[in-house]
Design an enzyme around this catalytic site. Structure first.
Site, PDB file in Angstrom:
ATOM      1  N   TYR A 258       0.844  -1.197   0.000  1.00  0.00           N
ATOM      2  CA  TYR A 258       0.000   0.000   0.000  1.00  0.00           C
ATOM      3  C   TYR A 258       0.879   1.246   0.000  1.00  0.00           C
ATOM      4  O   TYR A 258       1.041   1.893  -0.995  1.00  0.00           O
ATOM      5  CB  TYR A 258      -0.983  -0.023   1.176  1.00  0.00           C
TER       6      TYR A 258
ATOM      7  N   SER B 196      -6.135   1.186  -4.576  1.00  0.00           N
ATOM      8  CA  SER B 196      -6.277   2.625  -4.332  1.00  0.00           C
ATOM      9  C   SER B 196      -4.908   3.296  -4.385  1.00  0.00           C
ATOM     10  O   SER B 196      -4.278   3.276  -5.440  1.00  0.00           O
ATOM     11  CB  SER B 196      -6.977   2.802  -2.992  1.00  0.00           C
TER      12      SER B 196
ATOM     13  N   ASP C 229     -17.636   3.846  -7.665  1.00  0.00           N
ATOM     14  CA  ASP C 229     -16.496   4.197  -6.813  1.00  0.00           C
ATOM     15  C   ASP C 229     -16.376   5.714  -6.811  1.00  0.00           C
ATOM     16  O   ASP C 229     -15.869   6.312  -7.769  1.00  0.00           O
ATOM     17  CB  ASP C 229     -15.197   3.563  -7.330  1.00  0.00           C
TER      18      ASP C 229
ATOM     19  N   HIS D   7     -15.725   1.496  -4.063  1.00  0.00           N
ATOM     20  CA  HIS D   7     -14.307   1.461  -3.707  1.00  0.00           C
ATOM     21  C   HIS D   7     -13.944   0.179  -2.973  1.00  0.00           C
ATOM     22  O   HIS D   7     -12.791  -0.209  -2.949  1.00  0.00           O
ATOM     23  CB  HIS D   7     -13.982   2.682  -2.849  1.00  0.00           C
TER      24      HIS D   7
HETATM   25  O1  LIG Z   1     -10.228  10.126   1.343  1.00  0.00           O
HETATM   26  C1  LIG Z   1     -10.263   9.420   2.317  1.00  0.00           C
HETATM   27  N1  LIG Z   1      -9.261   8.582   2.674  1.00  0.00           N
HETATM   28  C2  LIG Z   1      -8.087   8.437   1.824  1.00  0.00           C
HETATM   29  C3  LIG Z   1      -8.387   7.490   0.677  1.00  0.00           C
HETATM   30  O2  LIG Z   1      -9.443   6.873   0.631  1.00  0.00           O
HETATM   31  N2  LIG Z   1      -7.443   7.340  -0.282  1.00  0.00           N
HETATM   32  C4  LIG Z   1      -6.164   8.009  -0.348  1.00  0.00           C
HETATM   33  C5  LIG Z   1      -5.638   7.700  -1.739  1.00  0.00           C
HETATM   34  C6  LIG Z   1      -6.699   6.930  -2.447  1.00  0.00           C
HETATM   35  C7  LIG Z   1      -7.613   6.403  -1.383  1.00  0.00           C
HETATM   36  C8  LIG Z   1      -7.175   5.020  -0.899  1.00  0.00           C
HETATM   37  O3  LIG Z   1      -5.978   4.758  -0.845  1.00  0.00           O
HETATM   38  O4  LIG Z   1      -8.072   4.254  -0.461  1.00  0.00           O
HETATM   39  O5  LIG Z   1     -11.346   9.363   3.198  1.00  0.00           O
HETATM   40  C9  LIG Z   1     -12.227  10.512   3.170  1.00  0.00           C
HETATM   41  C10 LIG Z   1     -11.756  11.461   4.234  1.00  0.00           C
HETATM   42  C11 LIG Z   1     -12.379  11.473   5.486  1.00  0.00           C
HETATM   43  C12 LIG Z   1     -11.963  12.369   6.459  1.00  0.00           C
HETATM   44  C13 LIG Z   1     -10.919  13.254   6.187  1.00  0.00           C
HETATM   45  C14 LIG Z   1     -10.296  13.236   4.929  1.00  0.00           C
HETATM   46  C15 LIG Z   1     -10.727  12.330   3.952  1.00  0.00           C
END
Ligand SMILES: O=C(NCC(=O)N1CCC[C@H]1C(=O)O)OCc1ccccc1
Length: 724
Positions: free
Chosen positions: A478, A559, A652, A694
Site C-alpha cells: 500500500y 487505491s 467508486d 471502492h
Molecule cells: O479520502 C479518504 N481517505 C483516503 C483514501 O481513501 N485514499 C487516499 C488515496 C486513495 C484512497 C485510498 O488509498 O483508499 O477518506 C475521506 C476522508 C475522510 C476524512 C478526512 C479526509 C478524507
C-alpha cells in the site's frame, strides 16, 4: 499467448494543459465523463475483451469454488455493551452482508436487530455505520448503496426494531453521535450534488462539509446547523460527545494527514439547550482548544474539564497527554512516546484504567495501564498478529478484543480487568472447514531498500516450499496515508497458496504508519519515490532469496496501492510477470479535482503548485507509460510490460473510475496499438464492476467473483499449477 485485438479508441490531441510552463497532453480527457455514450461504449467494449481473456483462465471456476469454501466461516466482531444489552455484527459465512444482533446477556439467545440483507435483493445495500444512543434505546444507521461513500441515516427504537420515517440525505465522511438525552444526534453532510444523479457515479468535487444536529421525529430541513466554514471549503468536520455527555467535541481535518483542530462546546452551558437553536441561524458556540493543524488529538476520557487524549504532538510514534480546559496552555504527558513502538490506540476501561495497543515491528502488543498516572500495570498475552479491534467502556470492567493473523481467521477474547489476575479467555473462536493451518507458515523478513532502509515484509507459504525461484508469488503493498498493513486472514490468498502453490508476501513500505509519522512522511510528497523503491526492493528480495522469478511475480495493490503497482510497472516492467491494480489513483495531475481527491494532497501534493508538479509528473502512472523495447541505451529488445488487470467499479466515488479508464486506454495505445511491430503480447485489461464501489460494503458474492477473476488471471499468466 496470442496478442489480443484491442479497440481503436479516440484520442483528442487538442487537449493539452500547461503546468507552470510544461505542456502535458491528455488525449483521453473525454473518459472523465461517466455519463457520455462514448465512455459507456468504451466500458462495454473493454468488459467484453476482459471476459474473453477470463474465459481462457482454466482454473477460474475451481478456484472460485475453493475460495467460496474457504470464505465460508463464521465472522464476528467484538460485542459492544450499551445500556444493559450487548450488540455485535455476525455473518454465518456467505451472507451478502453481516447481520446486527443484540443479546440481553452474553449467554442469552441472540436476536436480530437489523438484517441489511433485507434492504436489497442483490445485497448491494450495506450498513456502513451505526450508533446506539447512550442507554441503547435508539439505533441510528448509516445506509449505503452500491458501495458509494454517500450515506442515508435512518433510526429505529431498539424495542420495536422498525425504522422511523426520518431520512437524512447527502451524508458523507460523517460520525453519528447521540446527545445523552436521546433527543437526537450530530452528523455531517455535504450540499446535495446536482439533481437526478445516480449517487456515487458522479465525480463532482466534495466541498463545504457541514455539521448538523438532528432532532428525532423532525424533517432534515429543520436540523440545526452546528458548524461550517465558508472560508475553508476543504475542511471536514467530525463530532464526538464525551462519555459524561457534557461536551461536544468538534474535530477538523483538511486532508488525510494525522492532524486536526479540536474545538469543544459545553452543552450544559447552552441557555435553552440545543432546543434553543431550533429555527435559528446561529451556530453553536465553540471554544478552540487547538486551532492549528500541527498534530492529531484523539479523545480518550475526561473527568470534568480535565481531558486525556492520544496525540502525535512532538511525538511521531504517539503518546497520551492531558490538559485542563480551564488551563488550556498546560499539557502534561501521561504516557510519553515510546522509543520503538507506535501507540495505535488507548481505550479507557474499568473506571481508572487504559487498554493501550502498540504496534511493535508490525505486530500488536496490548498493555493495561493506569489512567491517572499512565503507569504500566501488565501486558495481555498475544500471539504474533493483529488486534483488529478493542471494545470496552469506562464504566465496564470487561473488555473484548479481536485477534487475527494470516492463518487465524479471528479469535475474540474477553477479559475481566477487575479480576485479581486478569487473564484473557477465548470468547469466540473461528473454525475454517477443510483448512489445515499447520500446512502453512508465516515469517517476517527485512529487505534493504535503495537508500539502505530496512523494509519489513511478511511471507506466507506452504511449509516445505522449495526456494528454487519457481513459485508463483503475489506481492501486496500500500504505502501511504499513515496506514499500517498488519497480518490478517485472507481466504482468497490462502486458496491461492493452497491450490496454486503460490507464495503470498505483504510489504510494509514507507508511507504507511508502521513506524509512526516519520515512516509516513518518508513516503509522502517529494519522497513518494521511496514507496516505489521499497516495493521494488521487496520484489528483488523475493527473487534473490529464491522464492520466485520475474515472470512468476505478481504485484497487487488497491487505491493508493493501485498507484504503487502502476508506478512500479512503469519504472521496472521487466521485474514483473503480472500486476493487479485495484481502484488505483492513476492521474496524479488531476486527482484533486474529483470528489474527495483534494484531501489526498497531504500525501501527494498538488499539480497547481510548480514544485509539487515536478515530482508528481515524474511518477504519475498516466504520464509515464513508455515502450520498454525502445530503450535508447539497448536498442530494440523484447522487454514488454507484464500482464495487467486494472479493477474499478461504476459507483467508486472515492477513487473515481476515470483514473483506471484513462490509464487503460493509454497502456493499450502506447504498448499495443502505436507500434505496429509491438512485442507486447501480455494482456492489458480492466475489470469494471457495476453496482459496486471502492470496496466498503461489497457483498460476499462480489468479493468472491472479483478475487476469483483476478487470481485466476494471475495463475494463468504465471502458469501456476493446480493442486487439488
Ligand atoms: O479520502 C479518504 N481517505 C483516503 C483514501 O481513501 N485514499 C487516499 C488515496 C486513495 C484512497 C485510498 O488509498 O483508499 O477518506 C475521506 C476522508 C475522510 C476524512 C478526512 C479526509 C478524507
Amino acid at each position: 499467448p496470442e496478442s489480443l485485438h484491442y479497440p481503436d479508441v479516440r484520442r483528442d490531441e487538442s487537449i493539452v494543459d500547461n503546468y507552470h510552463g510544461t505542456l502535458v497532453a491528455d488525449p483521453y480527457r473525454w473518459l472523465e465523463d461517466p455519463e457520455s455514450a462514448e465512455t459507456k461504449d468504451f466500458v462495454e467494449i473493454q468488459s467484453k475483451l476482459t471476459a474473453s481473456v477470463l474465459d481462457k483462465c482454466k482454473t477460474k471456476e475451481k478456484l472460485k469454488e475453493r475460495i467460496t469454501a474457504l470464505y465460508d466461516y463464521a465472522k464476528y466482531d467484538c460485542p459492544l455493551k450499551q445500556g444493559n444489552k450487548y450488540f455485535y455484527m455476525h455473518n454465518t459465512g456467505l451472507q451478502p452482508q453481516s447481520v446486527f444482533y443484540m443479546q440481553d446477556s452474553l449467554e442469552a439467545e441472540p436476536e436480530v436487530l437489523l438484517d441489511p440483507n433485507t434492504l436489497s435483493e442483490d445485497g448491494t445495500v450495506s450498513l456502513s455505520q451505526s450508533a446506539l444512543s447512550e442507554d441503547g434505546t435508539f439505533l441510528a444507521c448509516g445506509i449505503s448503496a452500491s458501495g458509494s461513500d454517500w450515506v442515508n441515516i435512518k433510526y429505529m427504537r431498539v424495542a420495536d426494531k422498525k425504522f422511523q420515517s426520518d431520512v437524512l440525505s447527502w451524508v458523507k465522511f460523517s460520525s453519528i453521535t447521540w446527545t445523552h438525552d436521546h433527543k437526537g444526534f450530530f452528523y455531517s453532510r455535504y450540499p446535495a450534488p446536482k439533481e437526478g444523479v445516480d449517487a456515487g457515479t458522479e465525480t463532482e468535487i466534495n466541498l463545504y462539509h457541514e455539521l448538523y444536529y438532528h432532532f428525532l421525529g423532525s424533517d432534515q430541513s429543520e436540523d440545526i446547523l452546528c458548524w461550517k466554514d465558508s472560508d475553508n471549503a476543504k475542511w471536514l468536520f467530525g463530532s464526538e460527545v464525551t462519555d459524561d455527555g457534557k461536551y461536544l467535541l468538534l474535530t477538523i481535518e483538511e486532508g488525510c494527514d494525522p492532524v486536526n483542530r479540536l474545538y469543544y462546546c459545553d452543552l450544559t452551558s447552552l441557555p435553552a439547550g440545543l432546543e434553543g437553536f431550533r429555527g435559528s441561524t446561529d451556530m453553536l458556540p465553540f471554544q478552540k482548544l487547538v486551532d492549528n493543524f500541527d498534530a492529531q488529538y484523539t479523545y480518550v476520557a475526561n473527568d470534568g474539564s480535565v481531558f486525556t487524549f492520544t496525540s502525535n504532538k512532538d511525538a511521531p510514534k504517539c503518546k497520551v497527554t492531558r490538559v485542563d480546559l480551564e488551563n488550556p496552555t498546560v499539557w502534561t504527558d501521561i504516557i510519553p512516546e515510546s522509543e520503538t513502538d507506535v501507540l495505535s490506540s488507548a481505550t479507557c476501561v474499568n473506571e481508572q484504567q487504559l487498554v493501550v495497543c502498540y504496534l511493535s515491528d508490525v505486530k500488536h502488543v496490548l498493555q493495561v495501564r493506569d489512567l491517572q498516572t499512565g503507569n504500566f500495570l501488565y501486558q495481555l498475552p498475544l500471539d504474533i498478529g493483529s488486534v483488529s479491534s478493542v471494545s470496552g467502556r469506562r464504566e465496564e470492567r470487561e473488555i473484548f478484543f479481536r485477534f487475527t493473523s494470516f492463518l487465524n481467521p479471528g479469535t475474540i477474547f474477553r477479559c475481566n480487568l477487575a479480576a485479581v489476575k486478569p487473564v484473557p479467555e477465548v470468547f469466540r473462536d473461528t473454525e475454517v472447514k477443510d483448512f489445515d493451518r499447520d500446512a502453512f507458515e508465516t515469517k517476517q523478513v527485512f529487505a534493504s531498500s535503495k537508500d539502505g532502509t530496512r523494509v519489513p515484509m511478511f511471507i506466507v507459504s506452504k511449509k516445505g516450499t522449495i526456494l528454487n525461484g519457481d513459485q508463483p508469488t503475489l506481492l501486496y503493498g500500500y504505502g501511504g496515508f499513515n496506514i499500517s498493513l498488519t497480518p490478517y486472514f485472507s481466504a482468497s490468498r490462502l486458496a491461492l497458496v493452497r491450490h496454486h502453490g503460490a507464495v503470498f508476501a505483504m510489504a510494509n513500505i514507507r508511507g504507511g504508519g508502521e513506524y509512526g509519522e516519520d515512516w509516513h512522511k518518508a513516503g509522502s510528497l517529494s519522497k513518494k519515490q521511496n514507496c516505489f523503491d521499497d516495493f521494488q526492493a521487496c520484489a528483488e528480495y523475493l527473487i534473490s532469496e529464491g522464492y520466485t522469478q520475474p515472470k512468476k511475480l505478481c504485484i497487487e495493490g488497491g487505491s493508493n496501492g493501485g498507484l504503487l503497482v502502476a508506478a512500479c510497472v512503469n519504472q521496472r516492467p521487466e521485474l514483473y510477470g503480472c500486476a493487479l491494480a485495484h481502484v488505483g489513483v492513476m492521474d496524479m495531475l488531476r486527482f484533486h479535482k474529483f470528489t474527495i481527491g483534494h484531501a489526498w494532497t497531504s500525501d501527494y501534493g498538488c499539480s497547481d503548485k510548480a514544485e509539487d508538479f515536478e515530482w508528481l509528473v515524474k511518477y504519475s502512472p498516466l504520464h509515464n507509460v513508455r515502450r520498454p523495447w525502445e530503450g535508447a541505451q539497448n536498442g530494440r529488445n523484447n522487454v514488454q510490460y507484464p500482464a495487467m488487470m486494472l479493477l474499478t467499479a461504476d459507483h467508486d466515488d472515492r477513487v473515481v473510475p476515470l483514473h483506471s479508464l484513462k490509464l487503460l486506454a493509454t497502456l493499450q495505445y502506447e504498448l499495443c496499438k502505436k507500434d505496429a511491430n509491438s512485442p507486447q503480447t501480455n494482456y492489458i485489461i480492466a475489470r469494471i464492476d457495476s453496482k459496486a464501489g471502492h470496496g466498503a460494503g461489497r457483498p460476499t458474492q462480489k468479493i468472491i467473483d472479483q478475487t476469483s477473476d483476478a487470481f485466476s488471471f494471475f495463475a494463468m499468466v504465471t502458469e501456476a499449477p493446480w493442486i487439488e
